[in-house]
Design an enzyme around this catalytic site. Structure first.
Site, PDB file in Angstrom:
ATOM      1  N   GLY A   8       0.808  -1.215   0.000  1.00  6.13           N
ATOM      2  CA  GLY A   8       0.000   0.000   0.000  1.00  6.13           C
ATOM      3  C   GLY A   8       0.837   1.259   0.000  1.00  6.13           C
ATOM      4  CB  ALA A   9       4.270   1.723  -0.771  1.00  6.82           C
ATOM      5  CG  ASN A  10      -0.723   3.613  -4.367  1.00  7.53           C
ATOM      6  OD1 ASN A  10      -0.993   2.549  -3.807  1.00  7.53           O
ATOM      7  ND2 ASN A  10      -1.635   4.553  -4.587  1.00  7.53           N
ATOM      8  CB  ILE A  13       1.819   6.682   6.093  1.00 10.61           C
ATOM      9  CG1 ILE A  13       1.092   7.805   6.850  1.00 10.61           C
ATOM     10  CG2 ILE A  13       2.944   6.114   6.961  1.00 10.61           C
ATOM     11  CD1 ILE A  13       0.360   7.344   8.097  1.00 10.61           C
ATOM     12  N   GLY A  14       2.661   5.245   3.356  1.00 10.13           N
ATOM     13  CA  GLY A  14       3.462   4.231   2.672  1.00 10.13           C
ATOM     14  C   GLY A  14       4.393   4.836   1.653  1.00 10.13           C
ATOM     15  CB  SER A 140      -4.406   2.358  14.636  1.00  4.19           C
ATOM     16  OG  SER A 140      -5.126   3.423  15.253  1.00  4.19           O
ATOM     17  CE1 TYR A 163      -7.745   1.181  10.784  1.00  5.09           C
ATOM     18  CE2 TYR A 163      -7.849   2.331  12.889  1.00  5.09           C
ATOM     19  CZ  TYR A 163      -7.163   2.004  11.737  1.00  5.09           C
ATOM     20  OH  TYR A 163      -5.896   2.482  11.524  1.00  5.09           O
TER      21      TYR A 163
END
Length: 245
Positions: A8-10, A13-14, A140, A163
């Site tokens: 999930g780095a696109n 924070i990623g 989290s 969550y």
């Protein structure tokens, strides 16, 4: 050169974590569910002069996609030094424990919990080839059961059921995984990046993406004397940096 894979780095924070690791000399494989968005993110970093980065298509909700990503990465490197399980979703709101349909819980757990397990296990063989493997599970502060039981906690009233439950489960997995690998050179920790202004929360958080990513990177580059099986949170524990579970 050390290598890192970030899910999930696109964006958010990623993406910033990828930037900071490349700046520290790592070669980063930037995981993205949408390869076009991953390529765009890589192009942005390369435009900044950061060239030690490649996109990897991977949907953490899809085991076949994870297997395909492992095959692709295995063609590029035989060693993975860092795995950062960053991909996550909040789920639809509102989320109450008494009324939210179990399908929403399952959707959130699929990404935030089961996806982490499946990615970690798929890339474990490459991590074992590293002399100092690191796994960072981005969690989290809302995953702390201790703090959720404390009426004086500043986020006590914030309890999105799906969550919170998924992140508490992720924290538990971090503990047992670290225990599993306690006699190895692995360092495995959960990191709360803090309440950060991102798309994830409609930019409501007060923290910056740069500061959030720096917390993740700190755990990713731990030396051989660094801790394992910890829950890092500057937000929940500004004095010690270690959050209660």
């Amino acid at each position: 050169m050390k290598t890192a894979l970030i899910t999930g780095a696109n964006k958010s924070i990623g993406f910033e974590t990828a930037r900071q690791l490349v700046q520290q000399g790592y070669f980063v494989y930037l995981g993205s569910r949408d390869i076009k968005k991953g390529q765009q993110a890589v192009s942005q970093l390369q435009a900044e002069g950061l060239h030690q980065v490649e996109p990897i298509e991977m949907d953490v909700d899809d085991m076949e996609s994870i297997k395909a990503a492992r095959e692709v990465l295995g063609q590029k490197t035989q060693v993975l030094d860092v795995l950062i399980n960053n991909a996550g979703i909040p789920g639809n709101f509102p989320q109450t424990a008494s009324e939210t349909d179990s399908s929403v819980f399952k959707q959130v757990f699929e990404t935030n919990f089961f996806g982490v397990i499946e990615v970690t296990q798929a890339f474990m063989d490459l991590l074992r080839q590293s002399p100092e493997p690191r796994i960072v599970n981005v969690t989290s502060g809302l995953g702390s059961l201790t703090l959720h039981s404390d009426p004086s906690w500043k986020y006590y009233e914030v309890k999105p059921a799906c969550y919170v439950s998924s992140k508490a489960a992720l924290n538990a997995y971090t503990i047992v995984l670290a225990h599993d690998l306690r006699d190895t050179s692995f360092k495995i920790n959960a990191v709360d990046p803090g309440y950060t202004a991102t798309d994830f929360n409609n930019h409501s958080g007060p923290g910056t993406v740069a500061d959030a990513a720096a917390r993740v990177v700190k755990a990713a580059v731990l030396g051989p004397d660094g801790p394992t099986g910890q829950f890092f949170s500057d937000d929940n524990a500004p004095e010690t940096g270690i959050s209660p579970w």
